[in-house]
Scaffold this active site. Structure first.
Site, PDB file in Angstrom:
ATOM      1  N   HIS A 131     -22.070  18.697 -20.202  1.00 18.25           N
ATOM      2  CA  HIS A 131     -21.726  19.991 -20.742  1.00 18.25           C
ATOM      3  C   HIS A 131     -21.915  21.342 -20.466  1.00 18.25           C
ATOM      4  O   HIS A 131     -20.897  22.084 -20.721  1.00 18.25           O
ATOM      5  CB  HIS A 131     -23.217  19.815 -21.983  1.00 18.25           C
ATOM      6  CG  HIS A 131     -22.882  20.624 -23.169  1.00 18.25           C
ATOM      7  ND1 HIS A 131     -22.473  21.125 -24.486  1.00 18.25           N
ATOM      8  CD2 HIS A 131     -24.377  21.362 -23.507  1.00 18.25           C
ATOM      9  CE1 HIS A 131     -22.769  22.240 -25.150  1.00 18.25           C
ATOM     10  NE2 HIS A 131     -23.866  22.481 -24.303  1.00 18.25           N
ATOM     11  N   CYS A 160     -24.031  23.746 -30.600  1.00 14.34           N
ATOM     12  CA  CYS A 160     -22.917  23.613 -29.579  1.00 14.34           C
ATOM     13  C   CYS A 160     -22.448  21.284 -28.922  1.00 14.34           C
ATOM     14  O   CYS A 160     -21.259  21.318 -28.594  1.00 14.34           O
ATOM     15  CB  CYS A 160     -23.311  23.821 -28.243  1.00 14.34           C
ATOM     16  SG  CYS A 160     -23.746  26.073 -28.097  1.00 14.34           S
ATOM     17  N   LYS A 193     -16.763  24.491 -17.640  1.00  8.55           N
ATOM     18  CA  LYS A 193     -16.744  25.376 -18.378  1.00  8.55           C
ATOM     19  C   LYS A 193     -17.177  26.959 -17.507  1.00  8.55           C
ATOM     20  O   LYS A 193     -17.081  27.893 -17.613  1.00  8.55           O
ATOM     21  CB  LYS A 193     -18.311  25.700 -19.277  1.00  8.55           C
ATOM     22  CG  LYS A 193     -18.383  25.105 -20.741  1.00  8.55           C
ATOM     23  CD  LYS A 193     -19.470  25.179 -21.099  1.00  8.55           C
ATOM     24  CE  LYS A 193     -20.418  24.193 -22.732  1.00  8.55           C
ATOM     25  NZ  LYS A 193     -19.565  22.903 -22.234  1.00  8.55           N
ATOM     26  N   GLU A 201     -29.447  18.034 -18.307  1.00 10.85           N
ATOM     27  CA  GLU A 201     -28.144  16.544 -18.138  1.00 10.85           C
ATOM     28  C   GLU A 201     -28.043  16.111 -17.090  1.00 10.85           C
ATOM     29  O   GLU A 201     -27.630  15.085 -16.832  1.00 10.85           O
ATOM     30  CB  GLU A 201     -26.941  17.530 -18.666  1.00 10.85           C
ATOM     31  CG  GLU A 201     -25.312  16.665 -18.755  1.00 10.85           C
ATOM     32  CD  GLU A 201     -24.918  17.503 -19.058  1.00 10.85           C
ATOM     33  OE1 GLU A 201     -23.702  16.728 -19.856  1.00 10.85           O
ATOM     34  OE2 GLU A 201     -24.439  19.125 -18.786  1.00 10.85           O
ATOM     35  N   HIS A 206     -18.345  29.334 -22.422  1.00 14.11           N
ATOM     36  CA  HIS A 206     -18.998  27.682 -23.651  1.00 14.11           C
ATOM     37  C   HIS A 206     -18.160  28.999 -24.945  1.00 14.11           C
ATOM     38  O   HIS A 206     -18.124  29.455 -25.397  1.00 14.11           O
ATOM     39  CB  HIS A 206     -20.156  28.425 -23.402  1.00 14.11           C
ATOM     40  CG  HIS A 206     -21.397  27.310 -24.178  1.00 14.11           C
ATOM     41  ND1 HIS A 206     -20.398  26.336 -25.098  1.00 14.11           N
ATOM     42  CD2 HIS A 206     -22.242  26.963 -24.448  1.00 14.11           C
ATOM     43  CE1 HIS A 206     -21.562  25.503 -25.643  1.00 14.11           C
ATOM     44  NE2 HIS A 206     -22.443  26.201 -25.118  1.00 14.11           N
ATOM     45  N   PHE A 266     -27.964  23.835 -29.762  1.00 10.13           N
ATOM     46  CA  PHE A 266     -29.682  24.549 -29.757  1.00 10.13           C
ATOM     47  C   PHE A 266     -29.850  23.044 -31.308  1.00 10.13           C
ATOM     48  O   PHE A 266     -29.276  23.133 -31.932  1.00 10.13           O
ATOM     49  CB  PHE A 266     -29.350  25.388 -30.195  1.00 10.13           C
ATOM     50  CG  PHE A 266     -29.640  26.759 -29.475  1.00 10.13           C
ATOM     51  CD1 PHE A 266     -29.619  25.994 -27.711  1.00 10.13           C
ATOM     52  CD2 PHE A 266     -29.900  27.784 -29.930  1.00 10.13           C
ATOM     53  CE1 PHE A 266     -29.647  26.751 -26.703  1.00 10.13           C
ATOM     54  CE2 PHE A 266     -29.620  28.675 -28.929  1.00 10.13           C
ATOM     55  CZ  PHE A 266     -29.212  27.922 -27.280  1.00 10.13           C
TER      56      PHE A 266
END
Length: 423
Positions: free
Chosen positions: A313, A173, A345, A324, A350, A411
């Site tokens: 993010h 991502c 998002k 985050e 996403h 990830f």
């Protein structure tokens, strides 16, 4: 390379998203609080068998823009890239070349860096079904090009005549944001004068939905899709899978000046780091993301006090959003009190590998238009989130020079932070 590295500026933007088929439509929809998430039209028998049946598909199908030949020979992710790249290239003031001799810029100075997280998913599964049902002679002769992860960047390079290099970093991502950082490095090192960089993904498929759902990464608000993606909210329960593409035209500032190009802003700093914590879970202390942010600040010769906006993010997962937020506070310290944070998002879902590309576009536009986009569905800010999160209405950025960050996490522990500065 000796001497001062070239300044990198943004001269073009392109996108196709759940909010619109181009950048202008997407940006306008985002600012008005529109939502691209809906109940998916899944093929039988998946309608009732999947635990998650919501997503954020693109608003405009690529076959309404591209030729039948392009559709037949490319995977869906590549198709979305071609739509976004064509828009961005033209937005930068270039024309699509019919040949090298027709190119508006020396092909040897043009590159592409476009990444995906799960490129080729639809194609590889479709080709397997054909192989199983009809035999080896029935599969497409484009089976392999359809499925290799560098195809989006390579196909985009063929369209714009890129000869300086076509690249495709793979970092889940964070891939789209890492591609932008790589593109900036191509220009700074002198390898290229113009680079189209960003990301895309088109992975809304029963297998992917089932896989993410098995990890309990997805929101299960099947009955209320428009309120499913809620970054930083106390009731968030996972992300919503989206699809789309977002790319920037990065350019050597001197090259842009010489051709009197319109400049959106400067890409002043890039920071990359790794959590080294877990294959899917973020470091709860946010150390990797914080290092990416401080690295971007250092690369831009900026301080924490220069930052006024962060496009986070913020996927709407319980662990990710908190990690985050911790990282932003760790990196910016008390200056975070003066930073408005957006979780876009909430509107787009996403886009996986496309997230960093699209959110780079949105951060560029935030700096250029001096407005932070809204975070919809934020009704109760998580008490553990010690940030000033923009609510359901856009917020003006302060007067004077401004800098903004775009964060991306993937990830594997990939962390990227990009710093865009007004100019």
């Amino acid at each position: 390379m000796s001497g001062t590295a070239p300044t990198v500026v943004v001269t073009g933007v392109g996108a196709t998203t759940p909010l619109g088929g181009d950048t202008h439509t997407t940006w306008s929809a985002l600012l008005t609080g529109r939502n691209g998430i809906r109940t998916l039209d899944l093929p039988s028998p998946w309608t009732d068998r999947l635990p998650v049946r919501i997503g954020a598909p693109v608003a405009v199908e690529p076959d309404t823009v591209l030729s039948p030949k392009q559709i037949r020979r490319t995977d869906r992710a590549t198709q979305l890239v071609l739509v976004a790249v064509t828009e961005a290239w033209c937005d930068a003031g270039f024309t699509i070349p019919a040949s090298d001799s027709d190119s508006p810029v020396d092909p040897l100075s043009v590159g592409t860096v476009i990444s995906c997280g799960l490129a080729g998913v639809h194609s590889v599964i479709a080709q397997y079904d054909i192989l199983r049902d009809r035999g080896a002679d029935a599969i497409s002769p484009y089976c392999i090009p359809l499925t290799i992860p560098n195809s989006p960047s390579a196909e985009a390079g063929l369209v714009i005549g890129a000869r300086a290099g076509v690249h495709a970093p793979v970092s889940a991502c964070a891939a789209g944001a890492e591609a932008v950082a790589y593109g900036a490095q191509m220009i700074r090192s002198g390898r290229a004068k113009v680079v189209v960089a960003g990301g895309a993904d088109a992975s809304i498929h029963p297998v992917v939905l089932a896989g993410f759902a098995r990890m309990r990464a997805l929101s299960r608000r099947n009955g209320d899709p428009r309120h499913a993606s809620r970054p930083f909210d106390s009731e968030r329960d996972g992300f919503v899978l989206g699809e789309g593409a977002g790319v920037l035209v990065l350019e050597d500032a001197d090259h842009a000046r010489d051709r009197s190009a319109r400049v959106y802003c400067e890409l002043a700093g890039c920071g990359l780091a790794a959590d080294g914590h877990h294959i899917t879970e973020p470091d709860p202390d946010g150390v990797g993301v914080a290092r990416a942010i401080t690295s971007a600040l250092r690369d831009a010769d900026s301080t924490a006090g220069d930052i006024v906006h962060v496009n986070a993010h913020a996927t709407s997962t319980p662990l990710g959003d908190l990690a985050e937020a911790t990282a932003i506070r760790r990196a910016l310290g008390h200056h975070a009190d003066n930073v408005c944070v957006s979780g876009t998002k909430s509107s787009t879902g996403h886009l996986i590998g496309g997230a960093g590309g699209l959110e780079s576009v949105l951060t560029v536009l935030a700096v250029h238009h001096r407005v932070a986009p809204p975070t919809i569905n934020l009704t109760d800010l998580d008490a553990a989130i010690d940030l000033d999160v923009v609510g359901p209405s856009p917020r003006p950025l302060p007067p004077g020079p401004v800098s903004a960050l775009n964060n991306a996490m993937g990830f594997g522990g990939h962390d990227v932070s990009l710093l865009f500065r007004s100019c």
